[in-house]
Design a protein around this motif. Sequence first.
Motif, PDB file in Angstrom:
ATOM      1  N   SER A1422       0.830  -1.206   0.000  1.00 11.50           N
ATOM      2  CA  SER A1422       0.000   0.000   0.000  1.00 11.50           C
ATOM      3  C   SER A1422       0.860   1.250   0.000  1.00 11.50           C
ATOM      4  O   SER A1422       0.558   2.235  -0.679  1.00 11.50           O
ATOM      5  N   ARG A1423       1.914   1.222   0.758  1.00  9.85           N
ATOM      6  CA  ARG A1423       2.833   2.365   0.820  1.00  9.85           C
ATOM      7  C   ARG A1423       3.370   2.684  -0.575  1.00  9.85           C
ATOM      8  O   ARG A1423       3.340   3.825  -1.026  1.00  9.85           O
ATOM      9  N   ARG A1424       3.826   1.661  -1.262  1.00 10.73           N
ATOM     10  CA  ARG A1424       4.414   1.861  -2.578  1.00 10.73           C
ATOM     11  C   ARG A1424       3.362   2.289  -3.596  1.00 10.73           C
ATOM     12  O   ARG A1424       3.577   3.188  -4.411  1.00 10.73           O
ATOM     13  N   ALA A1425       2.183   1.632  -3.552  1.00 12.71           N
ATOM     14  CA  ALA A1425       1.149   1.897  -4.550  1.00 12.71           C
ATOM     15  C   ALA A1425       0.604   3.322  -4.427  1.00 12.71           C
ATOM     16  O   ALA A1425       0.468   4.042  -5.423  1.00 12.71           O
ATOM     17  N   ILE A1426       0.288   3.732  -3.215  1.00 16.65           N
ATOM     18  CA  ILE A1426      -0.303   5.066  -3.043  1.00 16.65           C
ATOM     19  C   ILE A1426       0.721   6.158  -3.326  1.00 16.65           C
ATOM     20  O   ILE A1426       0.407   7.191  -3.918  1.00 16.65           O
ATOM     21  N   ALA A1427       1.970   5.947  -2.912  1.00 16.67           N
ATOM     22  CA  ALA A1427       3.007   6.939  -3.196  1.00 16.67           C
ATOM     23  C   ALA A1427       3.199   7.091  -4.699  1.00 16.67           C
ATOM     24  O   ALA A1427       3.332   8.215  -5.213  1.00 16.67           O
ATOM     25  N   ASP A1428       3.200   5.969  -5.446  1.00 19.55           N
ATOM     26  CA  ASP A1428       3.350   6.044  -6.903  1.00 19.55           C
ATOM     27  C   ASP A1428       2.169   6.761  -7.537  1.00 19.55           C
ATOM     28  O   ASP A1428       2.320   7.548  -8.476  1.00 19.55           O
ATOM     29  N   MET A1429       0.969   6.482  -7.018  1.00 25.74           N
ATOM     30  CA  MET A1429      -0.217   7.131  -7.584  1.00 25.74           C
ATOM     31  C   MET A1429      -0.179   8.642  -7.356  1.00 25.74           C
ATOM     32  O   MET A1429      -0.470   9.438  -8.256  1.00 25.74           O
ATOM     33  N   LEU A1430       0.155   9.050  -6.134  1.00 22.81           N
ATOM     34  CA  LEU A1430       0.225  10.477  -5.839  1.00 22.81           C
ATOM     35  C   LEU A1430       1.274  11.170  -6.704  1.00 22.81           C
ATOM     36  O   LEU A1430       1.061  12.284  -7.202  1.00 22.81           O
ATOM     37  N   HIS A1431       2.401  10.494  -6.889  1.00 16.62           N
ATOM     38  CA  HIS A1431       3.453  11.085  -7.733  1.00 16.62           C
ATOM     39  C   HIS A1431       2.965  11.213  -9.164  1.00 16.62           C
ATOM     40  O   HIS A1431       3.185  12.237  -9.830  1.00 16.62           O
ATOM     41  N   SER A1432       2.275  10.180  -9.663  1.00 13.33           N
ATOM     42  CA  SER A1432       1.751  10.226 -11.027  1.00 13.33           C
ATOM     43  C   SER A1432       0.719  11.342 -11.174  1.00 13.33           C
ATOM     44  O   SER A1432       0.700  12.067 -12.171  1.00 13.33           O
ATOM     45  N   CYS A1433      -0.154  11.491 -10.171  1.00 13.86           N
ATOM     46  CA  CYS A1433      -1.136  12.572 -10.200  1.00 13.86           C
ATOM     47  C   CYS A1433      -0.465  13.935 -10.174  1.00 13.86           C
ATOM     48  O   CYS A1433      -0.904  14.883 -10.852  1.00 13.86           O
ATOM     49  N   LYS A1434       0.596  14.038  -9.397  1.00 15.84           N
ATOM     50  CA  LYS A1434       1.308  15.312  -9.270  1.00 15.84           C
ATOM     51  C   LYS A1434       1.885  15.746 -10.616  1.00 15.84           C
ATOM     52  O   LYS A1434       1.694  16.893 -11.053  1.00 15.84           O
ATOM     53  N   VAL A1435       2.569  14.821 -11.267  1.00 11.91           N
ATOM     54  CA  VAL A1435       3.175  15.191 -12.548  1.00 11.91           C
ATOM     55  C   VAL A1435       2.109  15.339 -13.625  1.00 11.91           C
ATOM     56  O   VAL A1435       2.270  16.104 -14.583  1.00 11.91           O
ATOM     57  N   ARG A1436       0.990  14.628 -13.434  1.00 11.17           N
ATOM     58  CA  ARG A1436      -0.097  14.791 -14.408  1.00 11.17           C
ATOM     59  C   ARG A1436      -0.729  16.179 -14.284  1.00 11.17           C
ATOM     60  O   ARG A1436      -1.114  16.796 -15.261  1.00 11.17           O
ATOM     61  N   LYS A1437      -0.830  16.674 -13.026  1.00 10.25           N
ATOM     62  CA  LYS A1437      -1.360  18.010 -12.807  1.00 10.25           C
ATOM     63  C   LYS A1437      -0.484  19.074 -13.470  1.00 10.25           C
ATOM     64  O   LYS A1437      -0.954  20.141 -13.845  1.00 10.25           O
TER      65      LYS A1437
END
Length: 1465
Positions: A1422-1437
């Motif tokens: 969960s730690r890895r998955a959510i951190a990757d998702m947030l990072h992807s959302c950040k760069v997508r923004k």
Amino acid sequence: MSVYSILYCTNFPSVFIHNSPADVHHCVCIYSCVVVPSSLSTVLQQQFNKVGKVETGSVALPAIMRSGAGGPESFQMGSMPQAKQHITSGQMHRGHMPPLTSAQQALTGTINSSMQALQAAQASLEEFDTLPPLGTDASQAWRKNKMDESKHEIHSQVDAITAGTASMVNLTAGDPAETDYTAVGCAVTTISSNLTEMSKGVKLLAALMEDEGGNGNQLLGAAKNLACAVSDMLKTAQPANTEPRQNLLQAAGNVGQASGELLSHIGETDADPRFQDMLMQLAKAVANAAAALVLKAKNVAQKTEDSALQNRVIAAATQCALSTSQLVACTRVVAPTISSPVCQEQLIEAGKLVAKSVDGCVDASQGATSDEGLLKQVGAAATGVTHALNELLQHIKQYSHGGQPIGRHGEATDRILDVTENIFSSMGDAGEMVRQARILAQATSDLVNAIKMDAEGESDLENSRKLLSAAKLLADATAKMVEAAKSFFSHCVSCQNAAKQAAAAATQTIAAAQHAASSNKNPAAQQQLVQSCKVVADQIPQLVQGVRGSQSQADSPSAQLTLIGAGQNFLLPGAKMVTAAKATVPTIGDQASAMQLSQCAKNLATALAELRTAAQKAQEACGPLEIDNALTVVRGLEKDMAEAKASAGNGKLKPLPGETLEKCSQDVGNSTKAVSSAIAQLLSEATQGNENYTGMAARDVAQALRALASAARGVAATTADPQARNAMLDCAGDVMDKSANLIEETKRAIAKPGDPDSQQRLAQVAKAVSQALNRSVNCLPGQRDVDNAIRTVGEASKKLLANSFPPSGKSFQEAQVSLNQAAAGLNQSANELVQSSRGTTQDLAKATGKFGHDFGEFLEAGVDMAGQSQNKENQTQVVSNLKTISMSSSKLLLAAKVLSTDPNSPNLKNQLAAAARAVTDSINQLITMCTQQAPGQKECDNALRELETVRGMLENPTEAVSDLSYFDCIDSVMENSKVLGEAMAGISHNAKNSNLPEFGDSAAHTQEALEESVQMMKEAVDDLGATLSETASAAGALGGMVDSITAAINKMEESPAGEPDGSFVDYQTTMVKTAKAIAVTVQEMVTKSNTNPDDLGGLASELTNEFGELATEAKYAAITAENDEIGSHIKKQVGELGFNCTGLVTKAGALQCSPNDSFTKKELIDSARKVSEKVSHVLAALQAGNRGTQACITAASAVSGIIADLDTTIMFATAGTLNRENSETFADHREHILKTAKALVEDTKLLVSGAGASQERLAQAAQSSVTTITKLADVVKLGAASLGAEDPETQVVLINAVKDVAKALSDLISATKAAAGKPHDDPAMLQLKNSAKVMVTNVTSLLKTVKAVEDEATKGTRGLEATIEHIKQELAVFSNGDPPPKTSTPEDFIRMTKGITQATAKAVAAGNSCRQEDVIATANLSRRAIADMLHSCKVRKGSRRPLDNLQITSSPWSLSPSTTLDLGN
């Protein structure tokens, strides 16, 4: 009609139906009734069938076949036939029994495996152990101690066996459907595991008894009888067994009888036989009282018309009889071991069952009738049972509380004055004082009686009153003194009992831990438990010996203090084992084994608490005697060393079992350090003048010396060399003598605290002890060889003290080859020495001998090389390097010597590795220097220097060096070229033939020819200067650039119009960016000079503008610098950069005019190089001006590298390849991790405070934080590796925790850099405080993770908590306004959502399984998955098409009701 009765047999407890008056002696009638014979077909079994579901099956089961009792019988009316009795056995069909439940099946498996273990134990008891040859000194003490330890272990194991047997009787008493079969299995496991361990101790004890002339075979026979009795009992306890319960009770009684016989064989029947007889009588009294109650209940049943109520009364009476029979059976079982608390608990538990059944009988009677007379009779009978039961329980409690009188303290025969004098003269000797107190008590009693008689005969009432008053005062004073003496021994007796029970509980826990190993699912937890068990097992013998000594020498203060010390030393390892056992329980698959370990850990914790209290009270009672006792112990050890030496002289000094030279040598090293530490504590306490604490420190010194004496004796016994053996014993004896002197001096110093003379004498005596300890260590095998090697190095190094070193006749090449070979050999020997320091003493001896030999050869070669030196200066340098190598070699030998005594010390390992590197570095330095001193080397160096000077002439060919024309210069160059060719040929020829002097001459000629050629070439270039100048003037457009740069330099020196708008850090940051831009532009100019010279004009213009910006910022940076010196230095470096920029611009213009001119290109490249160098000088000046800020930048870069390294380690851990080294455990690293983490917190404080302090302090804080985080990351990685590759998820949790800390530190360093020099209300300061809070939070999380990583019950929860905190921090990063460094595609985001899906599925699975391993895996994923998702959302923004529909809630971790994790199991 026939009469049947429920009978209770007091000899063989049972309840059965009987319909014949014969053979009913020793029986008490419990219930009788008149029935018709034809209706009597009752089989009394303890089986309670419940209503359940209908089951299909064949009902055609075999019947019970009964033979006729006497043929056909007639039936007559009006008369009662003769009573008949017939018993049919062995024909009950198993089909009548209900199917076994899963719990019963599990118990069956436990019993079967236990019976197999019992069979193996019985087979091993056919012969006893073989003892090694034993000597006459300490071997006799070892034999006695080992016998005492074996007896204690056997006694405690028999206690557990009888307690487990009684527990089985109690647990199987009720309805089988309500029986706790897991608890029954626990009792079975306790019995089998203890009997298995007992067989080992019996074999050793039998061997020791045979060795002393006893009968060991009888002991083996008694042990086999006990094993047989236990095996028979387990057979009857099978859930599928159809035998009457009477058989189980009888088998349990046989176990108790066999246990008593075994204890009598080893002389451990510590319970008074009269006490045991009384115990049985009281149990039978309860049975008789219960029989009376049952008779009264029968009367109630007869008067009750309601059949349901009548049956209830009968059932209650029957249960009362059953529980009473079980009480008698339990009494028979535990009577031989009634001293054990667990046995007392089982007997008390059986009594509670009786009390419960009595209440049930009374309640049933009250519900069946309202006849006051009958109920009064039932109540009176119940009171009788309660009274008898209370007497039994009081009898048990009297023993458990030590109700036996201490005695022997009131006998004496002397007079008061003499005794009083003796008491004062025996101050410090508690035993003698108590003896004299007894005498005083009797003498005082006589005097009091005499005074009373005088008072009665005195006619004067006043005198009579005075005499009686004096008698009372004397009696009271004496009573107080005697009571104090009794109190002392009372505390000692309490300490004895507590120590005995603690040792027994520890033995039980160790047995339970060993039995549970096979079903433990977590190897790491089991290994931790095994390690703690080993430590406790080493402490149990000291505790047992302390108890034995205290019991056999009740009047000896020394024996009591030894017990107290052993008890206090036992507390800490015992507590650690309790913690490890509790942590291991959840990881054990077998429920019975888990329950056994849990109960044993609980009992041990209780025993440790009682031991702590008892030892503390006993310590308070006899604390002032500690110093004298320590002195007595040390003098005794000195005597032991003398006796050992005498035994060695007679050839009778033998090693004790288990002693080896390596083990004893290491023990000497460890105990030596323990003695040194204890002496330091003793000196500290003595200086403060606290007698109690000094006494405790003296006791610690004596204990450490006892271990040293034992280890020294072991070394001597395992050493073949008589001289070395005697040296070891002599040095050890000297240590004891010097230590005794120290304790005596300490005793005197306490009387005069703060006295300078006393302190000085104390220091001198302590120094003597330290020297004696060093001599002892030097006597160890291997240590002597190291000392010999050190002496060899020292003797060989004396050659370096000579004033001259004549040549040996070898050529330089031969001497250099010899030196290189000797250097390689010495370096190899140094590496072998490092390896051998961790091996055996023989390895160390061999390696040190080889090192000493190789050093001698190396020194010979080095001295020979010194003789080859061409001058005194070179020779001095060679000799100086040889001295350095000699010193580093001695340090290496010393480091190896120290490490060999403590091979597991990480600090010593580091010191050894550093010493080995120092040897290698010094050897390399010597080889390099000798190479530089080779013949011809000087001429070559001179030629190179001259050529370097000439090259400078070519860099600025504008000055004439002669009046030759251009063509004359060319001719001169051609002539010198011939000379140059010949010189080069000479260089090649002489180098090939090793003609070093001729080689040097050729090099000199080459240099001369080149120098003249260069001068002529320079002159030729000058003749071309006019042409080049004309060409350069065509590029006049570049002149304005040069003027702009010059103007910028001049403006930099002018005063600014107003105050600076920013801080030094702001200007520094801008200047760094601009300077780097200049460097990039310069590099592009170099590139374009070769590819497209036409672009140089634009690049030169760009360079001019960039320098103008740099000069403007430099003016304000100089003003805001920390001091004027730094500001001036910055402007100076920027000015020099400007002058070099003008040169580069000029060369660029020239090259534009002549794009194909190779000379101009070379000049441009050289100018570009100079500009780049000046850029680095500017950056260095900026760094010097803000050293702290630059240190933050460097620190942030270093931390980024650490984070990357941790990511790599996580990858290895996830792949299951992060393996432990050797047999290390996490406990080996835990304290280091905690200590380093706490140090990092301190560095964090310094870093935060450094933002408002000087640049120097900020730099120090940044550097310190990087050093600490590096250490923390390393030690955490080692700790994670020690968990083993079989537990990768826990490894990842631990490494993630330190990775979070590293990330937080990186953010904190960046925030500190931004806040440096800012006011307190600046937003950067707020950001700094927030970063500090995150840092502290992450360090705290790491500490919690470290403490929970071995706790199987909480480490999953801790992993989830850490993940939640990490996600919160990731959300904070996600929510800030910092732009992302890159963008991503929608496909990237979709790919990241797959990880969320996997994490959700993992969470659901973990919620269903409730396994800690699944919870940890869920946390990591969960730690890895959510951190990757947030990072992807950040760069997508940050991309052109933001994800408008993305919603992030404030709760990063939520579980639906279906996925809630129940971590309580």
